[in-house]
Design a protein around this motif. Structure first.
Motif, PDB file in Angstrom:
ATOM      1  N   ASP A  90       0.828  -1.208   0.000  1.00  0.00           N
ATOM      2  CA  ASP A  90       0.000   0.000   0.000  1.00  0.00           C
ATOM      3  C   ASP A  90       0.863   1.259   0.000  1.00  0.00           C
ATOM      4  O   ASP A  90       0.559   2.227  -0.706  1.00  0.00           O
ATOM      5  CB  ASP A  90      -0.923   0.015   1.220  1.00  0.00           C
ATOM      6  N   ASN A  94       1.097   4.189  -2.825  1.00  0.00           N
ATOM      7  CA  ASN A  94       0.914   5.605  -2.500  1.00  0.00           C
ATOM      8  C   ASN A  94       2.076   6.439  -3.018  1.00  0.00           C
ATOM      9  O   ASN A  94       1.884   7.566  -3.479  1.00  0.00           O
ATOM     10  CB  ASN A  94       0.797   5.804  -0.982  1.00  0.00           C
ATOM     11  N   GLU A  97       1.541   7.025  -6.655  1.00  0.00           N
ATOM     12  CA  GLU A  97       0.490   8.023  -6.863  1.00  0.00           C
ATOM     13  C   GLU A  97       1.016   9.430  -6.605  1.00  0.00           C
ATOM     14  O   GLU A  97       0.664  10.374  -7.314  1.00  0.00           O
ATOM     15  CB  GLU A  97      -0.698   7.739  -5.949  1.00  0.00           C
ATOM     16  N   THR A  98       1.867   9.583  -5.618  1.00  0.00           N
ATOM     17  CA  THR A  98       2.443  10.897  -5.321  1.00  0.00           C
ATOM     18  C   THR A  98       3.297  11.372  -6.480  1.00  0.00           C
ATOM     19  O   THR A  98       3.223  12.542  -6.874  1.00  0.00           O
ATOM     20  CB  THR A  98       3.287  10.833  -4.026  1.00  0.00           C
ATOM     21  N   GLU A 125       2.212  16.509   1.200  1.00  0.00           N
ATOM     22  CA  GLU A 125       2.243  15.159   0.632  1.00  0.00           C
ATOM     23  C   GLU A 125       3.650  14.563   0.707  1.00  0.00           C
ATOM     24  O   GLU A 125       3.823  13.385   1.028  1.00  0.00           O
ATOM     25  CB  GLU A 125       1.761  15.200  -0.824  1.00  0.00           C
ATOM     26  N   ARG A 129       4.929  11.184   2.715  1.00  0.00           N
ATOM     27  CA  ARG A 129       5.690  10.107   2.069  1.00  0.00           C
ATOM     28  C   ARG A 129       7.018   9.878   2.776  1.00  0.00           C
ATOM     29  O   ARG A 129       7.502   8.750   2.851  1.00  0.00           O
ATOM     30  CB  ARG A 129       5.946  10.417   0.593  1.00  0.00           C
ATOM     31  N   GLU A 132       6.271   7.772   5.672  1.00  0.00           N
ATOM     32  CA  GLU A 132       6.024   6.414   5.186  1.00  0.00           C
ATOM     33  C   GLU A 132       7.320   5.718   4.802  1.00  0.00           C
ATOM     34  O   GLU A 132       7.458   4.512   4.977  1.00  0.00           O
ATOM     35  CB  GLU A 132       5.046   6.429   4.010  1.00  0.00           C
TER      36      GLU A 132
END
Length: 191
Positions: A90, A94, A97-98, A125, A129, A132
């Motif tokens: 996941d 992501n 997508e960023t 954003e 990230r 993450e």
């Protein structure tokens, strides 16, 4: 000042009888006690699901309902490996997508307020990230601990971390008590 301390304040109770009242001194305050950690409620109907269902069909509740004697058996290890792998996939999705989102928004916007809004959204954003990315490293370390047979046990004490804590934070490497000690030490002495 002393008069205030000896005076009693009257606070009516919620009882139907209006004559009843509760008395306390002005500088007394209700004491808030921390909640007592409750033990995990195990569903006896799910206690044996882990024996009959494949790992892909097991839910968090099924794993929580397993007997304590089955802690970190092959089924639980496979369940947490799957959970960590899904979390990793996941995050990587992501990140993709960023990248696409940042490429799409490279249009020049003449209005400074709109441009500032877009830049702030991009900065937020990217910070997300980055967090993450750090979590991704912890996920890979947790998967390595599963491979090494150390997953589910505290790095400091060697005691079981607990299924409930691992459900909430699958990357945990310290028991709750050891984590609290570490945080207290960091708060007192800095990092």
């Amino acid at each position: 000042m002393m008069e205030q301390m000896t005076q009693a304040a009257v606070v009516p109770s919620h009882a139907p009888d209006a004559a009843k009242a509760t008395f306390f001194t002005l500088n007394e305050r209700p004491v808030m006690t921390p909640p007592v950690p409750s033990s995990i409620q195990k569903d006896p109907k799910r206690a044996n699901n882990w024996k009959s269902l494949p790992v892909e069909q097991l839910t968090d509740q099924d794993i929580l309902s397993m007997p304590d004697g089955e802690y970190m058996n092959d089924v639980q290890l496979a369940f947490f490996r799957r959970k960590l792998s899904q979390l990793k996939a996941d995050m990587l999705a992501n990140a993709g997508e960023t990248t696409e989102h940042l490429r799409e928004d490279t249009v020049v916007v003449p209005d400074p307020a709109d441009r500032a809004t877009i830049e702030e959204e991009h900065a937020l954003e990217l910070r997300t990230r980055d967090r993450e990315r750090k979590l991704l490293k912890k996920i890979e370390q947790a998967i390595a601990r599963i491979d090494g047979g150390d997953y589910g046990y505290c790095d400091e004490t060697g005691e079981p971390i607990g299924v409930g804590r691992l459900m909430a934070r699958p990357t945990a490497s310290l028991s709750l008590e050891a984590q609290q000690r570490r945080e207290l030490k960091q708060k007192m002495f800095g990092d």
